[in-house]
Design a protein around this motif. Structure first.
Motif, PDB file in Angstrom:
ATOM      1  N   GLY A 169       6.872  14.144   0.905  1.00 23.60           N
ATOM      2  CA  GLY A 169       6.985  13.270  -0.254  1.00 23.60           C
ATOM      3  C   GLY A 169       8.399  12.913  -0.650  1.00 23.60           C
ATOM      4  N   SER A 170       9.291  13.898  -0.677  1.00 28.53           N
ATOM      5  CA  SER A 170      10.662  13.637  -1.121  1.00 28.53           C
ATOM      6  C   SER A 170      11.386  12.648  -0.216  1.00 28.53           C
ATOM      7  CB  SER A 170      11.439  14.953  -1.226  1.00 28.53           C
ATOM      8  OG  SER A 170      12.763  14.719  -1.620  1.00 28.53           O
ATOM      9  N   PRO A 171      11.432  12.856   1.116  1.00 29.31           N
ATOM     10  CA  PRO A 171      12.083  11.841   1.958  1.00 29.31           C
ATOM     11  C   PRO A 171      11.361  10.506   1.939  1.00 29.31           C
ATOM     12  CG  PRO A 171      11.030  13.531   3.319  1.00 29.31           C
ATOM     13  CD  PRO A 171      11.021  14.033   1.905  1.00 29.31           C
ATOM     14  N   MET A 172      10.045  10.517   1.732  1.00 30.10           N
ATOM     15  CA  MET A 172       9.302   9.249   1.678  1.00 30.10           C
ATOM     16  C   MET A 172       9.760   8.409   0.497  1.00 30.10           C
ATOM     17  SD  MET A 172       5.353   8.491   0.774  1.00 30.10           S
ATOM     18  CE  MET A 172       5.854   8.620  -0.939  1.00 30.10           C
ATOM     19  N   ILE A 173       9.945   9.029  -0.679  1.00 36.82           N
ATOM     20  CA  ILE A 173      10.405   8.301  -1.859  1.00 36.82           C
ATOM     21  C   ILE A 173      11.791   7.710  -1.619  1.00 36.82           C
ATOM     22  CG2 ILE A 173      11.087   8.547  -4.260  1.00 36.82           C
ATOM     23  CD1 ILE A 173       8.100   8.504  -3.865  1.00 36.82           C
ATOM     24  N   ILE A 174      12.655   8.473  -0.952  1.00 39.31           N
ATOM     25  CA  ILE A 174      14.006   7.986  -0.659  1.00 39.31           C
ATOM     26  C   ILE A 174      13.947   6.832   0.340  1.00 39.31           C
ATOM     27  CG2 ILE A 174      16.257   8.625   0.287  1.00 39.31           C
ATOM     28  CD1 ILE A 174      15.754  11.457  -0.732  1.00 39.31           C
ATOM     29  N   PHE A 175      13.087   6.949   1.351  1.00 37.87           N
ATOM     30  CA  PHE A 175      12.907   5.847   2.307  1.00 37.87           C
ATOM     31  C   PHE A 175      12.385   4.603   1.595  1.00 37.87           C
ATOM     32  CE2 PHE A 175      12.415   8.918   6.049  1.00 37.87           C
ATOM     33  CZ  PHE A 175      13.646   8.576   6.569  1.00 37.87           C
ATOM     34  N   LEU A 176      11.447   4.782   0.697  1.00 42.89           N
ATOM     35  CA  LEU A 176      10.867   3.648  -0.018  1.00 42.89           C
ATOM     36  C   LEU A 176      11.927   2.938  -0.856  1.00 42.89           C
ATOM     37  CD1 LEU A 176       8.258   2.114  -0.593  1.00 42.89           C
ATOM     38  CD2 LEU A 176       7.794   3.717  -2.453  1.00 42.89           C
ATOM     39  N   ALA A 177      12.802   3.716  -1.490  1.00 39.28           N
ATOM     40  CA  ALA A 177      13.891   3.108  -2.252  1.00 39.28           C
ATOM     41  C   ALA A 177      14.835   2.338  -1.337  1.00 39.28           C
ATOM     42  CB  ALA A 177      14.654   4.192  -3.018  1.00 39.28           C
ATOM     43  N   GLY A 178      15.099   2.884  -0.142  1.00 32.03           N
ATOM     44  CA  GLY A 178      15.967   2.192   0.813  1.00 32.03           C
ATOM     45  C   GLY A 178      15.343   0.901   1.317  1.00 32.03           C
ATOM     46  N   LEU A 179      14.044   0.913   1.547  1.00 29.85           N
ATOM     47  CA  LEU A 179      13.363  -0.296   2.007  1.00 29.85           C
ATOM     48  C   LEU A 179      13.430  -1.411   0.974  1.00 29.85           C
ATOM     49  CD1 LEU A 179      10.201   1.333   3.651  1.00 29.85           C
ATOM     50  CD2 LEU A 179      11.999   0.077   4.849  1.00 29.85           C
ATOM     51  N   ARG A 180      13.383  -1.032  -0.297  1.00 28.87           N
ATOM     52  CA  ARG A 180      13.437  -2.042  -1.358  1.00 28.87           C
ATOM     53  C   ARG A 180      14.815  -2.694  -1.459  1.00 28.87           C
ATOM     54  NH1 ARG A 180       9.009  -1.533  -4.848  1.00 28.87           N
ATOM     55  NH2 ARG A 180       7.262  -0.990  -3.495  1.00 28.87           N
ATOM     56  N   GLN A 181      15.831  -2.061  -0.870  1.00 24.02           N
ATOM     57  CA  GLN A 181      17.192  -2.602  -0.944  1.00 24.02           C
ATOM     58  C   GLN A 181      17.524  -3.546   0.216  1.00 24.02           C
ATOM     59  OE1 GLN A 181      19.062  -2.031  -3.687  1.00 24.02           O
ATOM     60  NE2 GLN A 181      17.248  -0.909  -4.398  1.00 24.02           N
ATOM     61  N   ILE A 182      16.641  -3.649   1.210  1.00 26.02           N
ATOM     62  CA  ILE A 182      16.903  -4.545   2.338  1.00 26.02           C
ATOM     63  C   ILE A 182      16.629  -5.987   1.906  1.00 26.02           C
ATOM     64  CG2 ILE A 182      16.250  -5.163   4.696  1.00 26.02           C
ATOM     65  CD1 ILE A 182      15.495  -2.266   5.165  1.00 26.02           C
ATOM     66  N   PRO A 183      17.595  -6.881   2.001  1.00 23.90           N
ATOM     67  CA  PRO A 183      17.391  -8.266   1.560  1.00 23.90           C
ATOM     68  C   PRO A 183      16.275  -8.948   2.336  1.00 23.90           C
ATOM     69  CG  PRO A 183      19.728  -7.807   1.884  1.00 23.90           C
ATOM     70  CD  PRO A 183      18.977  -6.644   2.466  1.00 23.90           C
ATOM     71  N   SER A 184      15.425  -9.663   1.640  1.00 20.22           N
ATOM     72  CA  SER A 184      14.288 -10.343   2.281  1.00 20.22           C
ATOM     73  C   SER A 184      14.737 -11.493   3.180  1.00 20.22           C
ATOM     74  CB  SER A 184      13.335 -10.874   1.206  1.00 20.22           C
ATOM     75  OG  SER A 184      14.006 -11.782   0.344  1.00 20.22           O
ATOM     76  N   MET A 185      15.975 -11.984   2.972  1.00 19.42           N
ATOM     77  CA  MET A 185      16.432 -13.120   3.771  1.00 19.42           C
ATOM     78  C   MET A 185      16.519 -12.759   5.254  1.00 19.42           C
ATOM     79  SD  MET A 185      20.482 -13.213   2.770  1.00 19.42           S
ATOM     80  CE  MET A 185      21.559 -11.802   3.054  1.00 19.42           C
ATOM     81  N   TYR A 186      16.757 -11.471   5.564  1.00 18.51           N
ATOM     82  CA  TYR A 186      16.803 -11.061   6.966  1.00 18.51           C
ATOM     83  C   TYR A 186      15.442 -11.252   7.629  1.00 18.51           C
ATOM     84  CZ  TYR A 186      21.309  -8.849   5.895  1.00 18.51           C
ATOM     85  OH  TYR A 186      22.611  -8.610   5.524  1.00 18.51           O
ATOM     86  N   TYR A 187      14.386 -10.873   6.927  1.00 20.82           N
ATOM     87  CA  TYR A 187      13.040 -11.019   7.481  1.00 20.82           C
ATOM     88  C   TYR A 187      12.638 -12.487   7.566  1.00 20.82           C
ATOM     89  CZ  TYR A 187      12.751  -5.999   6.595  1.00 20.82           C
ATOM     90  OH  TYR A 187      12.979  -4.653   6.575  1.00 20.82           O
ATOM     91  N   GLU A 188      13.057 -13.277   6.582  1.00 20.86           N
ATOM     92  CA  GLU A 188      12.733 -14.701   6.599  1.00 20.86           C
ATOM     93  C   GLU A 188      13.417 -15.394   7.777  1.00 20.86           C
ATOM     94  OE1 GLU A 188      14.059 -15.948   2.810  1.00 20.86           O
ATOM     95  OE2 GLU A 188      12.439 -14.958   1.686  1.00 20.86           O
ATOM     96  N   ALA A 189      14.678 -15.029   8.015  1.00 20.32           N
ATOM     97  CA  ALA A 189      15.388 -15.622   9.151  1.00 20.32           C
ATOM     98  C   ALA A 189      14.772 -15.183  10.465  1.00 20.32           C
ATOM     99  CB  ALA A 189      16.868 -15.217   9.100  1.00 20.32           C
ATOM    100  N   ALA A 190      14.366 -13.910  10.552  1.00 20.44           N
ATOM    101  CA  ALA A 190      13.746 -13.417  11.778  1.00 20.44           C
ATOM    102  C   ALA A 190      12.407 -14.096  12.029  1.00 20.44           C
ATOM    103  CB  ALA A 190      13.565 -11.907  11.695  1.00 20.44           C
ATOM    104  N   ALA A 191      11.640 -14.324  10.957  1.00 22.47           N
ATOM    105  CA  ALA A 191      10.348 -15.008  11.101  1.00 22.47           C
ATOM    106  C   ALA A 191      10.538 -16.438  11.592  1.00 22.47           C
ATOM    107  CB  ALA A 191       9.601 -14.989   9.770  1.00 22.47           C
ATOM    108  N   VAL A 192      11.571 -17.098  11.109  1.00 21.91           N
ATOM    109  CA  VAL A 192      11.862 -18.458  11.568  1.00 21.91           C
ATOM    110  C   VAL A 192      12.193 -18.455  13.058  1.00 21.91           C
ATOM    111  CG1 VAL A 192      13.481 -20.384  11.362  1.00 21.91           C
ATOM    112  CG2 VAL A 192      12.602 -19.258   9.298  1.00 21.91           C
ATOM    113  N   ASP A 193      12.879 -17.407  13.515  1.00 20.74           N
ATOM    114  CA  ASP A 193      13.228 -17.300  14.930  1.00 20.74           C
ATOM    115  C   ASP A 193      12.071 -16.820  15.795  1.00 20.74           C
ATOM    116  OD1 ASP A 193      15.763 -18.165  14.419  1.00 20.74           O
ATOM    117  OD2 ASP A 193      16.614 -16.137  14.222  1.00 20.74           O
TER     118      ASP A 193
END
Length: 308
Positions: free
Chosen positions: A180-204
């Motif tokens: 649980g503890s590392p999962m919460i930290i991972f979840l917080a890290g995932l929320r900090q990744i800018p969505s523009m990276y995924y949008e650009a990757a999807a376009v490609d």
């Protein structure tokens, strides 16, 4: 006049800064006292005792490096090191993998996210408790839940705790369960990744798998490194699980003899407090060296988004 005024303002600011520093030190005094009495003091005492023969009942007697030389010849200590390293090197990566997997799933915006996040974090709070260790002993016992489930499929179970081949594995499962503890930290890290990276990757034309390994994991490597170091240090200090499950013996056949459990046996069961102090310093050196190696290796695989 302007120069004198500026000098006056500087003196006034310096005076205010000194007063603020005094107030800060005043409020930090209880912490400094606790650090000296609870951490630094015992560390100095244990280092001094590591060069003595001390049984808690009579004054310590200086014996030089005998305790450290003895560790080279102590076969049970070597077994404890082997068991502990096996436990750490297997359970920590598995725990982090499970924690990251569940964090990615929860990051997709499930309904009732707050409930799942709390429910998954709960094992981290309870996993190191005596109650959970006793429950684990019952679950993997001869008449436990695991064997009852296997019996439904016509499979004959065994005493998972009483077998030297599987006893350590049950403790690894318990450690992985406290994700649980590392999962919460991972979840917080995932929320900090800018969505523009995924949008650009999807376009490609990148699919989810490619986005995971080309965007998510590389940008999450600082969090992976942080969790890995925390879990590495904490897992080396595991004690309660092995003590309760094995009844304090480290059995069967020393298969669950964690280093901390053997240290406890030497210090509080055999009253070899000098030897136990030397063992404690060996554990400190091992964890410190592994932490240094982890920080050194991080420059080869940890990616920071602000790097040029």
């Amino acid at each position: 006049m302007s120069a004198l005024g500026e000098l006056g303002r500087l003196k006034s600011a310096t005076s205010v800064g000194k007063k603020q520093n005094k107030a800060a030190y005043l409020f930090l005094t209880p912490w400094f006292v606790g650090l000296a009495l609870v951490t630094i003091g015992p560390m100095i005492a244990s280092f001094a005792l590591s060069f003595t023969r001390y049984n808690l009942l009579s004054p310590p007697k200086f014996n030089g490096f005998d305790n450290y030389v003895r560790m080279w010849e102590d076969e049970r200590l070597h077994t404890a090191l082997q068991v502990t390293f096996t436990y750490v090197l297997v359970s920590v990566p598995l725990q982090l993998a499970v924690a990251l997997f569940l964090a990615i799933i929860l990051d997709r915006g499930l309904r009732g996210l707050a409930f799942y996040r709390s429910a998954f974090y709960l094992p981290s709070l309870l996993g190191a408790s005596v109650a959970i260790a006793m429950l684990w002993r019952q679950i993997f016992g001869v008449d436990g839940l695991i064997n009852q489930v296997l019996a439904w499929f016509g499979i004959e179970g065994q005493g998972w705790i009483s077998s030297p081949d599987t006893a350590l594995g049950t403790l690894m499962i318990l450690h992985v369960w406290t994700f649980g503890s590392p999962m919460i930290i991972f979840l917080a890290g995932l929320r900090q990744i800018p969505s523009m990276y995924y949008e650009a990757a999807a376009v490609d034309g990148a699919n989810r798998r490619q986005q995971l390994f080309r965007i998510t994991i590389p940008l999450l490597t600082p969090i992976i490194f942080f969790n890995a170091v925390l879990q590495l240090i904490g897992t080396f200090q595991s004690f309660t699980q092995a003590y309760i499950v094995s009844g304090g013996t480290g059995g069967p056949v020393d298969s669950t003899l964690f280093y901390t459990l053997y240290l406890y046996q030497q210090g509080f069961a055999n009253f070899n407090m000098g030897y136990a102090s030397a063992m404690a310093w060996l554990l400190l050196i091992i964890t410190a060296l592994l932490t240094v190696v982890a920080f050194w290796s991080s420059k080869f695989w940890v990616f920071y988004d602000d790097e040029n």
